[in-house]
Design an enzyme around this catalytic site. Sequence first.
Site: not given
Length: 299
Positions: A54, A98, A121
């Site tokens: 990422k 995460q 997200d």
Amino acid sequence: MTATVIDGKEFAGRVRGQVSDHVARLKADHGITPGLAVVLVGEDPASEVYVAAKHRQTVEVGMASFEHKLPADVSEEELFAVIDKLNADPAVHGILCQFPVPDHLDERRVVARIDPAKDVDGLSVTNAGLLASGETGLVSCTPLGCLMLLRDQLGDMSGMDAVVVGRSNLFGKPMGQLLLQENCTVTIAHSRTRDLADVCRRADILVAAVGRAEMVQGDWVKPGATVIDVGITRIPHPDKPGKSKLLGDVHFAGAAEVAGAITPVPGGVGPMTIACLLANTVTACCRAHGLAEPEGLTA
Ligand code: NAP
């Protein structure tokens, strides 16, 4: 094989190119650099690989990348203090934590702490609610990526029968909502669905997100259907000792004989997820500054 193989790797490259162009325009015209912050708790090796990927891709498209690595025993209070700081930081337009996080932390509470306008997200209750209400929010990255692949492949999906196998908050539910917005007739199947093979055979669009290797057989697929395989199962490689191999939820060889188009695993849906994370960050940045959003990168 009769099906067209949908190249997610190539498509994700195109999405990153669009993001990169928009980032360059934001910098040149407005002096704004979109920023993505990733919070990693603990030292899970798989998570470290994802976070590194990422970071690399964020920098490659010209955005600012902020990494916060916290020890596995970090308290909820300390984690929330980091998130609060990122929520208040005008250089940060997207925040993701995460997952998985260590057991003493509650993922739902972590997501709820992130400002919904920065929840790239798309996992917060606010963003899920906005999607369900047909209002503008941020959409979970993997379903958004699948939508982009389907739009590219099919164009107008109005009136098509779509079956999503799997009903997780992360994927199945938002995917079903997105297909409903495209005017599909949507069925969301799950572990209690009766006659799953029959349900799947009705689908013009079949999306499998279960996590059971090769569960969807070729004779579950309607001739000409578009098949999107989201599942990822890692197994020991049959020919290369010590190596592993990825399998999807769909028996690729069997389904490719029947389908019109199909995503492979790997190289199908997987590469779209980070590309859509970058797309969501640029979208969040444009919204924060009241600027035009990039076309084609949102639901
Ligand atoms: P999840 O939360 O475990 O959900 C799995 C879903 O599959 C559940 O709704 C479950 O039904 C359903 N299911 C389980 N067994 C079934 C069966 N025999 N028949 C029909 N449905 C069944 O998983 P997820 O997070 O949605 O992820 C699903 C898969 O997609 C995983 O392999 C994951 O690794 C992959 N994935 C990939 C990406 C990516 O490519 N970037 C992103 C997200 C997920 P119940 O609700 O009834 O239990």
